[in-house]
Design an enzyme around this catalytic site. Structure first.
Site, PDB file in Angstrom:
ATOM      1  N   HIS A   1      36.604  36.155  32.680  1.00 41.93           N
ATOM      2  CA  HIS A   1      37.324  35.780  31.454  1.00 41.93           C
ATOM      3  C   HIS A   1      37.727  37.035  30.677  1.00 41.93           C
ATOM      4  O   HIS A   1      38.229  36.944  29.567  1.00 41.93           O
ATOM      5  CB  HIS A   1      36.439  34.885  30.572  1.00 41.93           C
ATOM      6  CG  HIS A   1      36.218  33.516  31.149  1.00 41.93           C
ATOM      7  ND1 HIS A   1      35.440  33.289  32.258  1.00 41.93           N
ATOM      8  CD2 HIS A   1      36.700  32.302  30.791  1.00 41.93           C
ATOM      9  CE1 HIS A   1      35.440  32.005  32.545  1.00 41.93           C
ATOM     10  NE2 HIS A   1      36.198  31.377  31.667  1.00 41.93           N
ATOM     11  N   ASN A   2      37.480  38.204  31.246  1.00 37.04           N
ATOM     12  CA  ASN A   2      37.771  39.474  30.580  1.00 37.04           C
ATOM     13  C   ASN A   2      39.216  39.890  30.922  1.00 37.04           C
ATOM     14  O   ASN A   2      39.534  40.177  32.083  1.00 37.04           O
ATOM     15  CB  ASN A   2      36.745  40.512  31.093  1.00 37.04           C
ATOM     16  CG  ASN A   2      36.951  41.896  30.519  1.00 37.04           C
ATOM     17  OD1 ASN A   2      38.078  42.341  30.349  1.00 37.04           O
ATOM     18  ND2 ASN A   2      35.857  42.578  30.246  1.00 37.04           N
TER      19      ASN A   2
ATOM     20  N   GLY B   1      40.955  42.525  30.381  1.00 38.57           N
ATOM     21  CA  GLY B   1      41.113  43.867  30.954  1.00 38.57           C
ATOM     22  C   GLY B   1      40.806  43.869  32.443  1.00 38.57           C
ATOM     23  O   GLY B   1      41.525  44.466  33.251  1.00 38.57           O
ATOM     24  N   LYS B   2      39.733  43.171  32.824  1.00 35.62           N
ATOM     25  CA  LYS B   2      39.392  43.102  34.251  1.00 35.62           C
ATOM     26  C   LYS B   2      40.449  42.312  35.014  1.00 35.62           C
ATOM     27  O   LYS B   2      40.822  42.682  36.130  1.00 35.62           O
ATOM     28  CB  LYS B   2      38.037  42.412  34.436  1.00 35.62           C
ATOM     29  CG  LYS B   2      36.843  43.232  34.028  1.00 35.62           C
ATOM     30  CD  LYS B   2      35.593  42.477  34.433  1.00 35.62           C
ATOM     31  CE  LYS B   2      34.320  43.091  33.939  1.00 35.62           C
ATOM     32  NZ  LYS B   2      33.156  42.285  34.317  1.00 35.62           N
TER      33      LYS B   2
ATOM     34  N   ASP C   1      31.136  42.510  38.426  1.00 31.95           N
ATOM     35  CA  ASP C   1      30.136  42.806  37.400  1.00 31.95           C
ATOM     36  C   ASP C   1      30.047  44.320  37.300  1.00 31.95           C
ATOM     37  O   ASP C   1      29.889  45.019  38.299  1.00 31.95           O
ATOM     38  CB  ASP C   1      28.766  42.208  37.717  1.00 31.95           C
ATOM     39  CG  ASP C   1      27.946  42.126  36.438  1.00 31.95           C
ATOM     40  OD1 ASP C   1      28.325  41.353  35.535  1.00 31.95           O
ATOM     41  OD2 ASP C   1      26.939  42.853  36.310  1.00 31.95           O
ATOM     42  N   SER C   2      30.207  44.804  36.105  1.00 30.88           N
ATOM     43  CA  SER C   2      30.339  46.247  35.951  1.00 30.88           C
ATOM     44  C   SER C   2      29.702  46.683  34.647  1.00 30.88           C
ATOM     45  O   SER C   2      29.349  45.860  33.805  1.00 30.88           O
ATOM     46  CB  SER C   2      31.818  46.624  35.991  1.00 30.88           C
ATOM     47  OG  SER C   2      32.591  45.754  35.193  1.00 30.88           O
TER      48      SER C   2
ATOM     49  N   GLY D   1      37.272  47.957  26.967  1.00 30.05           N
ATOM     50  CA  GLY D   1      35.845  48.261  26.892  1.00 30.05           C
ATOM     51  C   GLY D   1      35.569  49.685  26.422  1.00 30.05           C
ATOM     52  O   GLY D   1      36.096  50.135  25.392  1.00 30.05           O
TER      53      GLY D   1
ATOM     54  N   ASP E   1      36.487  52.483  27.777  1.00 30.28           N
ATOM     55  CA  ASP E   1      37.438  53.480  28.297  1.00 30.28           C
ATOM     56  C   ASP E   1      37.711  54.646  27.335  1.00 30.28           C
ATOM     57  O   ASP E   1      37.820  55.797  27.775  1.00 30.28           O
ATOM     58  CB  ASP E   1      38.770  52.817  28.669  1.00 30.28           C
ATOM     59  CG  ASP E   1      38.711  52.137  30.032  1.00 30.28           C
ATOM     60  OD1 ASP E   1      37.781  52.423  30.801  1.00 30.28           O
ATOM     61  OD2 ASP E   1      39.601  51.320  30.319  1.00 30.28           O
TER      62      ASP E   1
ATOM     63  N   HIS F   1      35.805  53.037  39.370  1.00 32.54           N
ATOM     64  CA  HIS F   1      34.686  52.372  40.041  1.00 32.54           C
ATOM     65  C   HIS F   1      35.157  51.059  40.667  1.00 32.54           C
ATOM     66  O   HIS F   1      34.779  50.714  41.774  1.00 32.54           O
ATOM     67  CB  HIS F   1      33.567  52.131  39.023  1.00 32.54           C
ATOM     68  CG  HIS F   1      34.032  51.533  37.718  1.00 32.54           C
ATOM     69  ND1 HIS F   1      35.113  52.030  37.005  1.00 32.54           N
ATOM     70  CD2 HIS F   1      33.600  50.464  37.004  1.00 32.54           C
ATOM     71  CE1 HIS F   1      35.306  51.307  35.922  1.00 32.54           C
ATOM     72  NE2 HIS F   1      34.400  50.353  35.897  1.00 32.54           N
TER      73      HIS F   1
HETATM   74  P1  IMP Z   1      30.356  42.168  32.613  1.00 29.19           P
HETATM   75  O1  IMP Z   1      30.637  42.704  33.988  1.00 29.19           O
HETATM   76  O2  IMP Z   1      31.101  40.912  32.319  1.00 29.19           O
HETATM   77  O3  IMP Z   1      28.876  42.090  32.340  1.00 29.19           O
HETATM   78  O4  IMP Z   1      30.957  43.192  31.560  1.00 29.19           O
HETATM   79  C1  IMP Z   1      30.937  44.554  31.829  1.00 29.19           C
HETATM   80  C2  IMP Z   1      31.310  45.354  30.605  1.00 29.19           C
HETATM   81  O5  IMP Z   1      31.262  46.723  31.020  1.00 29.19           O
HETATM   82  C3  IMP Z   1      32.720  45.129  30.126  1.00 29.19           C
HETATM   83  O6  IMP Z   1      32.803  44.166  29.113  1.00 29.19           O
HETATM   84  C4  IMP Z   1      33.074  46.511  29.589  1.00 29.19           C
HETATM   85  O7  IMP Z   1      32.556  46.658  28.333  1.00 29.19           O
HETATM   86  C5  IMP Z   1      32.310  47.451  30.474  1.00 29.19           C
HETATM   87  N1  IMP Z   1      33.187  47.930  31.524  1.00 29.19           N
HETATM   88  C6  IMP Z   1      33.203  47.582  32.831  1.00 29.19           C
HETATM   89  N2  IMP Z   1      34.193  48.194  33.478  1.00 29.19           N
HETATM   90  C7  IMP Z   1      34.840  48.931  32.565  1.00 29.19           C
HETATM   91  C8  IMP Z   1      35.980  49.766  32.633  1.00 29.19           C
HETATM   92  O8  IMP Z   1      36.645  49.938  33.665  1.00 29.19           O
HETATM   93  N3  IMP Z   1      36.332  50.349  31.483  1.00 29.19           N
HETATM   94  C9  IMP Z   1      35.653  50.179  30.305  1.00 29.19           C
HETATM   95  N4  IMP Z   1      34.617  49.398  30.175  1.00 29.19           N
HETATM   96  C10 IMP Z   1      34.199  48.765  31.309  1.00 29.19           C
END
Ligand code: IMP
Length: 209
Positions: free
Chosen positions: A17-18, A20-21, A77-78, A162, A164, A189
């Site tokens: 739901h993100n 940016g992702k 998941d990141s 996020g 960045d 990544h």
């Molecule tokens: P989750 O994977 O939904 O738990 O969220 C991972 C969070 O890590 C994101 O909401 C970002 O805040 C951060 N994150 C993951 N990848 C990136 C990226 O490529 N740039 C900036 N923040 C990131």
């Protein structure tokens, strides 16, 4: 060891739901699938991230979306790992932004936590990403990528999402938010995990095989 299962359809759910992702994964997926609706656009629920690793969380999100949509689903998941903070915010990178998902606030928290840490001068950090491709029958293939770099303060740049604006990848002097979208998509990544996913599970969408 058995070979990874290959993705052969033309529809794949981006199980996040993100926004940016979604943007970054859609750009990576374009050569390999024709339609890639996001979990948000399909109204799929967001499962609780109860895993103990990035890998486990990516798998549980991909499996939940594949089951709910009856389509293959790809989840990410990141997070940001800061050695001077014992690996935080790590698995909780999204939670550090609070319920408003306020990343200006999350970056402030990182900055303050570092100042109060035992190594306030340390700027070492990594982003890590697990990508999991799951099918409605519960099978999943999962790959991980990492990029190291340095934190900077104050935040710089308008691109990305996020954390960045405070992360400078090791190969550059600009933050991820100062690098344009295509350049980040080549080195991040997420891109590293995606290259492994492609090698294991994807053929180009016009390939006869
Ligand atoms: P989750 O994977 O939904 O738990 O969220 C991972 C969070 O890590 C994101 O909401 C970002 O805040 C951060 N994150 C993951 N990848 C990136 C990226 O490529 N740039 C900036 N923040 C990131």
């Amino acid at each position: 060891m058995t070979a990874p299962r290959r993705f052969t359809g033309d529809r794949l759910v981006i199980a996040t739901h993100n926004a940016g992702k979604v943007r970054e994964i859609a750009a990576l997926l374009a050569p390999y699938a024709k339609h890639f609706p996001s979990a948000g656009s399909l109204g799929l629920p967001e499962p609780a991230e109860t895993g103990l690793t990035f890998r486990q969380n990516a798998e549980l999100k991909a499996k939940a979306a594949a089951k709910a949509s009856n389509l293959p689903a790809l989840a990410d998941d990141s997070g940001l790992i800061i050695p001077a903070l014992g690996g935080k915010p790590g698995l909780h990178s999204a939670l550090w932004a609070g319920p408003q998902k306020d990343f200006a606030f999350a970056m402030q928290r990182v900055h303050h936590a570092l100042i109060l840490s035992d190594a306030p001068e340390s700027s070492v950090a990594c982003f890590t990403c697990a990508l999991s491709l799951a099918w409605p029958d519960g099978h999943a293939e999962t790959f991980e990528g990492i990029i190291s770099g340095a934190l900077t303060w104050p935040p710089r740049g308008e691109h990305g999402f996020g954390y960045d604006p405070i992360f400078i990848p090791v190969s550059d002097t600009r933050t991820f938010a100062e690098i344009d979208h295509d350049a980040k998509t080549r080195i991040s990544h997420r891109a590293t995990a995606f290259r492994q996913l492609v090698a294991g599970c994807f053929a180009p969408k016009d390939s006869p095989c």
